[in-house]
Scaffold this active site. Structure first.
Site, PDB file in Angstrom:
ATOM      1  N   CYS A   1       0.846  -1.207   0.022  1.00  0.00           N
ATOM      2  CA  CYS A   1      -0.153   0.138  -0.140  1.00  0.00           C
ATOM      3  C   CYS A   1       0.489   0.981   0.206  1.00  0.00           C
ATOM      4  O   CYS A   1       0.457   2.254  -0.788  1.00  0.00           O
ATOM      5  CB  CYS A   1      -1.142   0.032   1.401  1.00  0.00           C
ATOM      6  SG  CYS A   1      -0.245  -0.679   2.538  1.00  0.00           S
TER       7      CYS A   1
ATOM      8  N   HIS B   1      -3.191   5.971   3.986  1.00  0.00           N
ATOM      9  CA  HIS B   1      -1.835   6.040   4.629  1.00  0.00           C
ATOM     10  C   HIS B   1      -1.593   8.158   4.608  1.00  0.00           C
ATOM     11  O   HIS B   1      -1.790   8.192   3.061  1.00  0.00           O
ATOM     12  CB  HIS B   1      -0.904   5.323   3.887  1.00  0.00           C
ATOM     13  CG  HIS B   1      -1.580   4.040   4.391  1.00  0.00           C
ATOM     14  ND1 HIS B   1      -2.144   3.406   5.782  1.00  0.00           N
ATOM     15  CD2 HIS B   1      -0.378   2.994   4.500  1.00  0.00           C
ATOM     16  CE1 HIS B   1      -2.013   2.194   5.363  1.00  0.00           C
ATOM     17  NE2 HIS B   1      -1.004   1.581   4.831  1.00  0.00           N
TER      18      HIS B   1
END
Ligand code: A2P
Length: 336
Positions: A129, A242
């Protein structure tokens, strides 16, 4: 043509989002097959407004599967992905099990889609990710200005560690506000109201494996072993999304205006860069539940003549995992 699509890990945080993104993007599904462990076999998940029964991966016969999206952890992928591929399915694997093998392409759909065609083992790996969102933003800059070095500190939400980690942050937050002991289980120390500079295992060089994924995967995806990457990966008490503080050094100087203009026309990127309160992306205000990679706080490095700083935020479960996996499935489907 329509495809029989299996989702392995369909009850998990990523698997559930794979199902919803397949429906949302109207992927040409003939049959959807949610798979998980024996624990949740027989339960139901939602797909395109209806309930579908979850089957047990261990006893499932993959012979009729065309495309399988795996997100049930590395050991499940190592055991079952080759079996699905041998039965004729194209496997898109979200774990790190095959990412570093030469005969398995590692693909970000906006960056190196052509690499997905060469898959001698029938497996395409979905990147980590943090690497995913970083490269959606940095690959266009690399192509025009040549990135030599990347310094990156990540601020990674708990959803990257799965459903149990989401529950732990919720439970600890509520518990601490009620004067209860945080009782860490999923994370090594308390995550609520804290930060943890440790994701995945420690390696011999002192970096964590999560940090080294940024090094290895950046080089493989950009096809450039010369790029230097200096990462620090930190878990933060955010549920979804994130963030990354990224400082790059380029061969050719890139100005703020040039970077903004280039990023604004790059696929998958949205520039949110107003120099005023709230004029930057955050996980909660921009990324969570959305598809784009958001870039803000673009400014020239005061300490380096060819340095540029960026703040990169994206939903780790969507672009960082499920969305890219579905985009890879779309590339495979488009091959006919
Ligand atoms: P299950 O519901 O049966 O545990 P998360 O990353 O959110 O924790 O989700 C992990 C996903 O991987 C879940 O869907 C989980 O299913 C699945 N999973 C974990 N271990 C196995 C296994 N041994 N076989 C099949 N699926 C598994």
């Amino acid at each position: 043509r329509r495809f029989n699509v299996a989702v392995v890990g369909a009850t998990g945080a990523v698997g559930e989002t794979m199902l919803s993104i397949l429906a949302e993007r109207k992927f040409p599904v003939a049959e959807i097959i949610p798979l998980a462990s024996e624990r949740s076999a027989g339960s139901e998940v939602e797909f395109d407004g209806r309930k579908v029964r979850v089957q047990d991966l261990a006893t499932f016969d993959p012979k009729d599967v065309d495309i399988a999206l795996f997100s049930a952890g590395g050991s499940v992928s190592r055991e079952y992905a080759p079996k699905f591929a041998a039965a004729g399915a194209v496997v898109i694997d979200n774990s790190s099990a095959f990412r570093y093998e030469d005969d398995v392409p590692l693909v970000v759909s906006e960056v190196n889609p052509e690499a997905a065609r060469q898959r001698p083992r029938g497996i395409i790996a979905n990147p980590n990710c943090s690497t995913m969102q970083m490269l959606v933003a940095l690959a266009p800059i690399h192509r025009e200005y040549g990135i030599e070095r990347i310094n990156v500190a990540t601020y990674q939400s708990v959803s990257g560690a799965g459903r149990s980690a989401l529950e732990e942050l919720g439970r600890q937050t509520a518990g601490i506000l009620n004067f209860q002991d945080p009782a860490p289980q999923r994370f090594p120390v308390q995550i609520a109201f804290n930060l943890i500079p440790h994701i995945d295992e420690f390696l011999d060089n002192g970096f964590t494996k999560e940090e080294m994924k940024l090094v290895w995967e950046t080089r493989k995806i950009l096809g450039d072993d010369g790029i230097q990457v200096n990462p620090t990966a930190v878990r933060v008490p955010v549920f979804y999304g994130h963030s990354e503080a990224v400082a790059i050094e380029t061969r050719k100087k890139v100005t703020v205006e040039q970077a903004r203009e280039l990023l604004a026309r790059s696929p998958g990127v949205e520039v949110v860069d107003e120099r005023k309160p709230g004029g930057y992306p955050t996980p909660v205000t921009h990324a969570s539940g959305r598809d784009a990679v958001y870039v803000g706080r673009i400014r020239e490095d005061l300490s380096h003549p060819r340095g540029l700083n960026l703040w990169i935020v994206s939903d780790n479960i969507r672009k960082g995992a499920a969305l890219n996996a579905v985009q890879l499935a779309e590339l495979v489907a488009a091959e006919g």
